[in-house]
Design an enzyme around this catalytic site. Structure first.
Site: not given
Lengths: 176, 501, 501, 176
Positions: B116, B200, B235, B294
């Site tokens: 990441k 953030e 998720h 993928r």
């Protein structure tokens, strides 16, 4: 012919009679619950078993495609369009309403809802637990499920061990 | 072109790849564990090789066993599907070293984009938007105020050392900043032993929007538009669609987000199919999150709207072919939705429900695509994930696609295992879903409403079920005065023969 | 919009209409004869009304019974499907008189376009091409020579009084004309008692190409391109596709033939869905043949390439809605093929093969559309036509669509009745079919080749079947010295339990 | 274990032996026809019945999905991908090769291939007919099928009448 019919905790009297010609039957369905009398239903019906366990039912004109599969105990699981429910048929003289859910009083068994592996047992025998407290973690299909105590009480018995594979319906714990 | 390809996967995606290979006149080799001898992908492939015990690490995750199977069957290439080894750079590299073509990107792309932080650096280098903020701790309130003003409120204070929501504070205005910093820092200090916090941008009610890219090994790369995957639980995506309702409303977003995706993929010298995930806001801002190197589970919705067969192209690209489409050739038509059918009980915290499938009816007719890995009579193994099938629909507009999906869900019958079909039936009826106002918290906020109202069957439906059951029960007549246990045959008296003709 | 619609049909098309109605949230009412109580369309509709005995004239063709059923169920409209009453002007008129909307054109359009000669006159009035020639007898050789020269060789001499090939002569050059006229006239004299002959342009190896039109009841009419239906047997279509391979090669034909179709349909003030059939030549000439004033069996291929849901639009148009697409909005993408699965034996002169369907597996996955009227366990009635299902595929090009159809045929399993699946498997492999050089005589000329080579199963396939059979046969061991009849259980000795786990 | 196996008019010896572990068997298949000896096949196989009548067979690596349904007489109809064929299994001591087709000598029965209705009988009892001559028209599914005489001969028996409904396999005519 009269039958007792149960579904979703409600009990009914189902009456079926032959009709001249034999292509359909006359039926009536009445609630057996005096406190909640359902509207009485009745009319003519035709039933064919299209495939094993798959029935085309016409209630007057209305068309239902009913799939039956064996359920728990004496019940049948019904699949009908997007609906899933359970029914059972029996002798009319079984007057007692079916138990809706296990009573909260008395010892309660915590059973595996499906085959899986016991990942962790979070309590010890004799330990006091409260309603909703996590007591055991069972894993299947890469998912862990923490099962909760169904009541306040004491763990009176542990029927499995960590790492064990359990079958559906196996008693995991008893809480008194 | 390859003559034989091994599929290092199972379930619906293995079946999907068998189909693509058969259409290309390439022999397919399935692999299976002890738990999957009777699985559909084994039945449908041209060949099948046993690779080990039921646990994935001893079969579908065992690199040496899969390479051994490929050598033994004489496969020239391996398609990894999704999950399992599909994003394992070591596997892709081992394939290369064994002289077997890995159908996917180069192992170095997997390695780079699989991290990441490395992927975030690639995105920054490429000039693509990421969630703005600091990656280092903030020294003091003044610095915090300056940075927060720069990225704009609301902002999120996060513990530098930890995660899981501890030491996290949402700040909607500068007036809240100082007290929030004290709180976050104190909580972080307590939880992680360090009070360091960073800032953030707070993306509120974000949408999960991802972009499909496809590139050949000669440097030509295109994007195939976006998918919206905001309907998720923990998720885990549950419903996906293309176009995103947001893009349908603001068509210019597709070009912008597609260009951002291409910039990142180009920077990573990416080849084959890949997906770049973004968080997006209703105002049309989006931020790169991560890349999946993928094929995605939800690739059918892109195939349905673009008409591009992604798996076919993956294989052709791996065989060295050039991608013949240019970016301007890609056209989007209509609207596609996918529902993932899981063997899990939405009324019991989505607990998996394996079992033996009894009735199994796939919907069919116009606009339906079913990608399934199951069949009636099959016992779903305990060891793998509970995805049974993907039901996708296409229609000329989103409302029509929703109507079609509701029809398909009505036709779809799976008994013997509990599935999440009932959840889709209700979700598709939900006005907020229909309006397209989606965000990643949508399903969590929908669940209480769903659980509160368990659909009751109509009295007529219950009656129909009773009559069906009565028609087959072998009920014997009760004896006069005896107890229960002896029952009468409703149908004998009612003329069973006539009714059953 | 209607709340309830009756479907005056059965089989796959009734199921197709149920699906469209469900997607529109309209209740569907099926009708059924004695032979169809267990039929799929009865199972899938919301309501079902029995309308009479098995023979069609006592049920599906009985206007009064169908109107009675509609009244009894409270249906506001009737969809006639194809076949049965769909092109019956009297039925359409009776619906109108009963205050029930007929989902199709006005009865006067059916009446006008249902007559071949009237339709031909409409086409002439509209300035659309019809097969050039005389409709009256030719007086003498001089007249014949003049006319033949005008329409161009080759020409066809036809007996004015008859048909069936008697008194028919193809003439390829003027030098052959005089002798051919004598021959044709003599033969006609003998066969029909009149030697009168007339002349028509000979369309050699014609293609059957048809154009789908769709119009609303407010005068707006568009075409949705062509379908090629040249693969037929005894004028029964077997394989249809869109685009026509001829149009794919010469794209300008679509606009010309589409415009010709629209001219004719406009002249007939046509509304709802309709199809204009043409004969076409490889050089791009085409001639109007007749119009079908209803939905066609092969409508799915048009739906697949245009993305337009014809049945949905039929219903919306009948409800008075305006067609929102303009001609320039219609876009064609990729290539679609339909195979009609009939219960008939291609190795036995296509004799119908009803029976009880045992195994039934529909192909699925990307690009597959199955429109079926059957299910496993169902006994195909004797009384109706043998169309079981339509298997359609879409892909981005014709070669890919052929690959996909071959894959789908491989997956498709129907046992218990003999079907024409084996014919499709071989036809799709035929290089001439693949090249797109189609004509209406194609299948007749393909049949000898097909019949000459009955596919033999490979020794491995036969072995697999033997082993499967041996694994379940309850064979008891032969007694020493006894005759046949006692057999041994292969699996008992071979460890059945282990193999069957 | 040894079995006799027949398919498409060919006869084979099928031998099946257990293999250590029980997950597969060893097999060999040899032609029983000395005049046309087929290549001998052999190897290891695994068979599972996935659904009733549906078998996943692995011959070494090669995967076959075999569907069996009851055929005529003792045969099984096999559906395998796009292929359809018939097989039968029996005792090895049935040495005689199966009849390929009915002999042309002797009386021949013309049987209905499927249920249908007799539309027209084109010949009378005692009438002389030639090979290929249309003798009876049977209709099913809106299609008429003219059945032909299988040989030159004389119609010795008519087993049905015009308008009659006939079952599959019913004798329509006998030609001697």
């Amino acid at each position: 012919m009269k039958l007792r019919a149960d579904s979703n905790g409600h009990s009914y009297l189902l009456e079926i009679d032959a009709v001249e010609g034999g292509k359909s039957v006359a039926y009536t369905l009445k609630s057996l619950e005096t406190e909640h009398p359902a509207d009485e239903l009745g009319g003519s019906a035709s039933v064919v078993e299209a495939m094993p366990g798959v029935f085309s039912v016409l209630l007057d004109h209305e068309s239902f495609l009913v799939r039956l599969s064996p359920g728990l105990d004496d019940t049948l699981d019904v699949s009908l369009g997007p609906r899933r429910f359970s029914i059972s048929l029996g002798d009319l003289r079984d007057h007692a309403p079916r138990k809706r859910a296990a009573s909260e009083a008395g010892p309660q068994e915590l059973r595996a809802q499906m085959p899986g592996k016991v990942v962790k047992i979070l309590v010890a025998a004799g330990e006091r637990v409260v309603l909703g407290q996590g007591v055991i973690i069972v894993e299947a299909m890469k998912m862990q499920n923490e099962m909760k105590s169904p009541k306040d009480g004491v763990v009176s018995h542990i029927g499995t061990s960590e790492g064990a594979t359990v079958a559906a319906g196996a008693t995991l714990l008893v809480i008194e | 072109m390859f003559r034989k390809v091994l599929i290092a996967n199972r379930g619906e995606i293995a079946v999907r790849i068998v189909r693509a290979l058969r259409e290309l006149n390439i022999r397919s080799v399935a692999v299976f564990s002890d738990a999957d001898r009777a699985a559909l992908h084994v039945q449908m492939a041209d060949e099948a090789v046993h690779i080990g015990a039921a646990p994935s690490r001893e079969s579908y995750l065992a690199i040496d066993r899969i390479l051994g199977a490929a050598r033994c069957a004489g496969a020239e290439a391996i398609h990894p599907g999704y999950g399992f080894l599909s994003e394992n750079a070591a596997f892709a590299r081992a394939c290369l070293d064994s002289g077997i073509k890995f159908i996917g990107p180069h192992w170095s792309s997997i390695e780079q984009m699989g991290s990441k932080t490395a992927a975030r650096r690639v995105a920054i280098d490429a000039g693509a938007p990421i969630v703005p903020g600091t990656e280092q701790g903030i020294r003091d309130f003044d610095e915090a105020r300056r940075i927060a003003a720069a990225i704009g409120y609301p902002v999120l204070l996060k513990a530098a050392a930890g995660g899981g929501g501890k030491g996290m504070r949402a700040v909607h205005a500068e007036s809240e900043l100082e007290s929030a910093m004290r709180g976050a820092s104190g909580e972080a200090e307590q939880a992680f032993g360090s009070g360091e916090v960073y800032l953030e941008k707070l993306v509120q009610r974000p949408r999960h929007i991802e972009v499909q890219v496809l590139g050949d090994e000669h440097g030509h790369l295109i994007h195939l538009g976006e998918r919206e995957c905001s309907i998720q639980r923990r998720h885990q995506k549950v419903v996906e669609e293309s176009p995103s309702p947001l893009v349908a409303e603001h068509p210019e977003i597709r070009e912008r987000i597609g260009e951002a995706a291409l910039k990142i993929a180009r920077k990573a010298s990416y080849a084959n199919a890949g997906t770049l995930e973004f968080l997006a806001t209703d105002s049309g801002d989006f931020y790169f999150l991560e890349m999946n190197t993928r094929l995605q589970v939800e690739h059918p919705v892109t195939e349905l709207v673009t008409g591009v067969d992604l798996v076919r192209w993956q294989i052709r690209i791996a065989a060295g072919e050039r991608l013949t489409m240019r970016q301007e050739d890609v056209e989007w038509r209509g609207s596609a939705i996918e529902c993932r059918l899981y063997a899990e009980d939405p009324f019991n915290n989505f607990f998996p429900s394996p079992g033996r499938i009894h009735h199994y009816v796939e919907p069919a007719g116009p606009g339906i695509r079913m990608d399934s890995g199951v069949y009636p009579g099959w016992t779903i193994p305990l060891e793998y994930d509970p995805l049974l099938a993907k039901l996708s629909v296409w229609a000329s507009s989103r409302p029509e696609a929703i109507d079609r999906m509701r029809r398909a869900i009505y036709e779809c019958q799976i008994t013997g295992a509990i599935t999440n079909l009932s959840l889709f039936a209700r979700l598709l009826d939900d006005p907020a879903f229909q309006s397209g106002r989606l965000h990643t918290g949508f399903l969590d906020s929908f669940m209480p409403e769903f659980l509160a109202k368990r659909d009751e069957a109509s009295p007529e439906a219950v009656t129909a079920a009773f009559l069906a059951a009565a028609s087959r029960e072998d009920l014997t007549p009760p004896e006069e005065g005896s107890g229960s246990g002896n029952r009468a045959s409703a149908w004998q008296l009612a003329g069973r023969r006539g009714m059953m003709r």
